[in-house]
Structures are given as C-alpha cells and as structure tokens.
Write a protein that holds these residues in place. Structure first.
Motif, mmCIF file in Angstrom:
data_model
loop_
_atom_site.group_PDB
_atom_site.id
_atom_site.type_symbol
_atom_site.label_atom_id
_atom_site.label_comp_id
_atom_site.label_asym_id
_atom_site.label_seq_id
_atom_site.Cartn_x
_atom_site.Cartn_y
_atom_site.Cartn_z
ATOM 1 N N GLU A 129 19.827 46.573 19.871
ATOM 2 C CA GLU A 129 18.530 46.468 19.196
ATOM 3 C C GLU A 129 18.471 47.450 18.027
ATOM 4 O OE1 GLU A 129 15.057 44.736 18.423
ATOM 5 O OE2 GLU A 129 16.245 44.204 20.185
ATOM 6 N N GLY A 130 18.152 46.909 16.844
ATOM 7 C CA GLY A 130 17.960 47.730 15.661
ATOM 8 C C GLY A 130 19.226 48.123 14.924
ATOM 9 N N ALA A 131 20.397 47.800 15.462
ATOM 10 C CA ALA A 131 21.647 48.154 14.780
ATOM 11 C C ALA A 131 21.850 47.251 13.566
ATOM 12 C CB ALA A 131 22.831 48.029 15.734
ATOM 13 N N THR A 132 22.355 47.847 12.490
ATOM 14 C CA THR A 132 22.543 47.124 11.235
ATOM 15 C C THR A 132 23.995 46.687 11.059
ATOM 16 O OG1 THR A 132 23.005 49.165 10.043
ATOM 17 C CG2 THR A 132 20.698 48.450 10.133
ATOM 18 N N HIS A 133 24.233 45.957 10.000
ATOM 19 C CA HIS A 133 25.569 45.480 9.641
ATOM 20 C C HIS A 133 26.229 46.556 8.785
ATOM 21 C CE1 HIS A 133 28.458 42.174 9.220
ATOM 22 N NE2 HIS A 133 28.661 42.611 7.989
ATOM 23 N N TRP A 134 26.583 47.650 9.443
ATOM 24 C CA TRP A 134 27.164 48.771 8.744
ATOM 25 C C TRP A 134 28.167 49.452 9.664
ATOM 26 C CZ3 TRP A 134 27.855 49.493 3.995
ATOM 27 C CH2 TRP A 134 28.214 50.745 3.489
ATOM 28 N N TYR A 135 29.126 50.130 9.077
ATOM 29 C CA TYR A 135 30.211 50.720 9.853
ATOM 30 C C TYR A 135 29.736 51.708 10.910
ATOM 31 C CZ TYR A 135 33.022 48.466 6.349
ATOM 32 O OH TYR A 135 33.586 47.518 5.552
ATOM 33 N N GLU A 136 28.687 52.436 10.637
ATOM 34 C CA GLU A 136 28.194 53.414 11.616
ATOM 35 C C GLU A 136 27.798 52.738 12.929
ATOM 36 O OE1 GLU A 136 28.194 56.793 11.558
ATOM 37 O OE2 GLU A 136 29.352 56.532 9.729
ATOM 38 N N ALA A 137 27.192 51.559 12.836
ATOM 39 C CA ALA A 137 26.782 50.841 14.048
ATOM 40 C C ALA A 137 27.998 50.452 14.878
ATOM 41 C CB ALA A 137 25.955 49.610 13.685
ATOM 42 N N GLY A 138 29.028 49.926 14.219
ATOM 43 C CA GLY A 138 30.258 49.573 14.933
ATOM 44 C C GLY A 138 30.972 50.796 15.476
ATOM 45 N N LYS A 139 30.939 51.874 14.721
ATOM 46 C CA LYS A 139 31.572 53.122 15.151
ATOM 47 C C LYS A 139 30.937 53.633 16.441
ATOM 48 C CE LYS A 139 31.796 57.822 13.526
ATOM 49 N NZ LYS A 139 31.524 58.701 12.398
ATOM 50 N N GLU A 140 29.637 53.516 16.558
ATOM 51 C CA GLU A 140 28.952 53.952 17.779
ATOM 52 C C GLU A 140 29.344 53.098 18.977
ATOM 53 O OE1 GLU A 140 24.740 54.183 17.113
ATOM 54 O OE2 GLU A 140 24.985 55.567 15.424
ATOM 55 N N ARG A 141 29.633 51.824 18.760
ATOM 56 C CA ARG A 141 30.011 50.931 19.857
ATOM 57 C C ARG A 141 31.507 50.968 20.162
ATOM 58 N NH1 ARG A 141 25.903 47.562 17.145
ATOM 59 N NH2 ARG A 141 27.484 46.477 15.932
ATOM 60 N N LEU A 142 32.303 51.587 19.308
ATOM 61 C CA LEU A 142 33.754 51.547 19.470
ATOM 62 C C LEU A 142 34.249 52.091 20.810
ATOM 63 C CD1 LEU A 142 36.473 50.773 18.272
ATOM 64 C CD2 LEU A 142 36.521 53.012 17.146
ATOM 65 N N PRO A 143 33.769 53.228 21.299
ATOM 66 C CA PRO A 143 34.271 53.692 22.603
ATOM 67 C C PRO A 143 34.050 52.665 23.726
ATOM 68 C CG PRO A 143 33.137 55.471 21.484
ATOM 69 C CD PRO A 143 32.873 54.218 20.684
ATOM 70 N N LEU A 144 32.887 52.049 23.764
ATOM 71 C CA LEU A 144 32.614 51.018 24.763
ATOM 72 C C LEU A 144 33.553 49.825 24.563
ATOM 73 C CD1 LEU A 144 30.982 49.703 27.039
ATOM 74 C CD2 LEU A 144 29.339 48.966 25.299
ATOM 75 N N ALA A 145 33.759 49.439 23.335
ATOM 76 C CA ALA A 145 34.647 48.307 23.045
ATOM 77 C C ALA A 145 36.054 48.588 23.556
ATOM 78 C CB ALA A 145 34.662 48.024 21.548
ATOM 79 N N LEU A 146 36.560 49.765 23.260
ATOM 80 C CA LEU A 146 37.917 50.106 23.697
ATOM 81 C C LEU A 146 38.026 50.188 25.213
ATOM 82 C CD1 LEU A 146 38.904 52.697 20.968
ATOM 83 C CD2 LEU A 146 39.617 50.297 21.151
ATOM 84 N N ARG A 147 37.010 50.756 25.855
ATOM 85 C CA ARG A 147 37.031 50.793 27.332
ATOM 86 C C ARG A 147 37.008 49.376 27.894
ATOM 87 N NH1 ARG A 147 33.520 55.117 26.475
ATOM 88 N NH2 ARG A 147 31.705 53.860 26.977
ATOM 89 N N SER A 148 36.227 48.501 27.309
ATOM 90 C CA SER A 148 36.157 47.111 27.774
ATOM 91 C C SER A 148 37.478 46.394 27.609
ATOM 92 C CB SER A 148 35.080 46.345 26.992
ATOM 93 O OG SER A 148 33.807 46.878 27.222
ATOM 94 N N LEU A 149 38.136 46.587 26.474
ATOM 95 C CA LEU A 149 39.373 45.885 26.195
ATOM 96 C C LEU A 149 40.561 46.433 26.974
ATOM 97 C CD1 LEU A 149 39.077 45.429 22.344
ATOM 98 C CD2 LEU A 149 38.867 43.669 24.098
ATOM 99 N N LEU A 150 40.567 47.733 27.200
ATOM 100 C CA LEU A 150 41.740 48.370 27.800
ATOM 101 C C LEU A 150 41.579 48.686 29.281
ATOM 102 C CD1 LEU A 150 42.612 50.698 24.810
ATOM 103 C CD2 LEU A 150 43.569 48.447 25.361
ATOM 104 N N ALA A 151 40.515 48.194 29.885
ATOM 105 C CA ALA A 151 40.282 48.446 31.316
ATOM 106 C C ALA A 151 41.465 47.941 32.136
ATOM 107 C CB ALA A 151 39.008 47.756 31.769
ATOM 108 N N GLY A 152 41.989 48.818 32.962
ATOM 109 C CA GLY A 152 43.069 48.435 33.866
ATOM 110 C C GLY A 152 44.430 48.327 33.215
ATOM 111 N N THR A 153 44.595 48.888 32.018
ATOM 112 C CA THR A 153 45.904 48.776 31.351
ATOM 113 C C THR A 153 46.738 50.043 31.452
ATOM 114 O OG1 THR A 153 44.997 49.490 29.217
ATOM 115 C CG2 THR A 153 45.034 47.106 29.672
ATOM 116 N N GLU A 154 46.286 51.041 32.250
ATOM 117 C CA GLU A 154 47.036 52.300 32.331
ATOM 118 C C GLU A 154 48.448 52.052 32.765
ATOM 119 O OE1 GLU A 154 43.979 52.602 34.644
ATOM 120 O OE2 GLU A 154 42.889 52.741 32.799
#
Length: 165
Positions: free
Chosen positions: A140-165
């Motif tokens: 909610e309220g996030a814009t189409h700008w790099y800062e918004a994606g940067k804030e979501r990046l840790p969650l994105a990486l955890r989601s994509l790499l879950a169980g790949t250790e």
C-alpha cells in the motif's frame, strides 16, 4: 511496444534480449567468474522494463531460468502476449516473486490497472506453480521507484532462495 511512450522505435528489439543474455552475457560471466550451470542455479531479476524483460526471457527460455524476481513489471508492454505465454508454457521457473505498489501510476485508474495486471499475472502463474513457489507482494502506497523495490528485496530473496542452502 509501449503504448505510453510516444517516441518509441517502431520495431522495439526486446525479443532479442534472451538471445543476447544467453549467447553473449552469460558465457562472458561464466568465463570470468566461478558459476554453477543449469536452471536450478540461475535466476533473473528486473524492475519496471527490466521486470517485463526478465519475465519474457523466463517464458521464452524456461529451460534456462530457475528463479524469477519481477519487481513492478511494466506489464502494459505486451500484457496480453505475456499472459498468453504463461498460459501455454509447459515449464516455468521453480520459484517466482512478484512485487508491486498501489501508488504506481499517474492517475487512480493507472494505479488500479498496474496492480490488477500484476495480480492477473499472479493468477496465471498460480495455475501452474504451487503456492509455496509463488509470491505476490502488494505494498500500500509504494510507488514505481527503485526505493520501493529495494525495501522489498530482502523478502523477495528469502522467498526465492528458501530451502536452497
């Protein structure tokens, strides 16, 4: 073609990106750095136009991509074509993360359409991927700008790499 970009070339070359990536860029990276081959070890990430580029690449070369991160993908570029590609794929990346904000776009109609497009993509991918391998984050309220994606990046990486250790 991007219908909102009035000075765009009449024949965009985005369809050439997968060939350039796999025939030129990745061999150069693999030669210079220690990398692991195969789709299980290969991920693509992109934001905005980069988001639609990596999505397209993963759909036309699903044998090469195991992980896909599409942040605020510009789905108005070839939107129906992308959804048709998803529907007709036998293989998709093993994990997909989609991110979008509710304040992406100049008007309320644009903002609603942006979120609706990413949600439609999520539904189309969800017909083919298990829920634990597909993640949609709408902020909610996030814009189409790099800062918004940067804030979501840790969650994105955890989601994509879950169980790949």
């Amino acid at each position: 073609r991007d219908p909102f970009w009035p000075n765009e070339r009449p024949d965009p070359n985005g369809a050439l990106f997968p060939e350039f990536l796999f025939d030129d860029v990745m061999p150069a990276v693999n030669k210079r750095f220690r990398t692991l081959a195969g789709a299980d070890n290969t991920g693509l990430a992109g934001s905005s136009y980069g988001g639609i580029a990596v999505l397209y690449t993963a759909l036309v070369r699903p044998d090469r991509i195991g992980y896909l991160l599409a942040e605020s993908p510009s789905l108005h570029v070839g939107r129906t074509e992308i959804l048709e590609l998803v529907a007709h794929q036998d293989r998709l990346p093993s994990r997909v993360y989609l991110g979008v904000g509710t304040a992406e776009g100049g008007t309320a109609e644009d903002r609603a359409e942006t979120v609706a497009s990413v949600e439609a993509l999520h539904v189309a991918l969800g017909r083919r991927l298990n829920e634990d391998r597909l993640r949609l984050v709408v902020v909610e309220g996030a814009t189409h700008w790099y800062e918004a994606g940067k804030e979501r990046l840790p969650l994105a990486l955890r989601s994509l790499l879950a169980g790949t250790e």
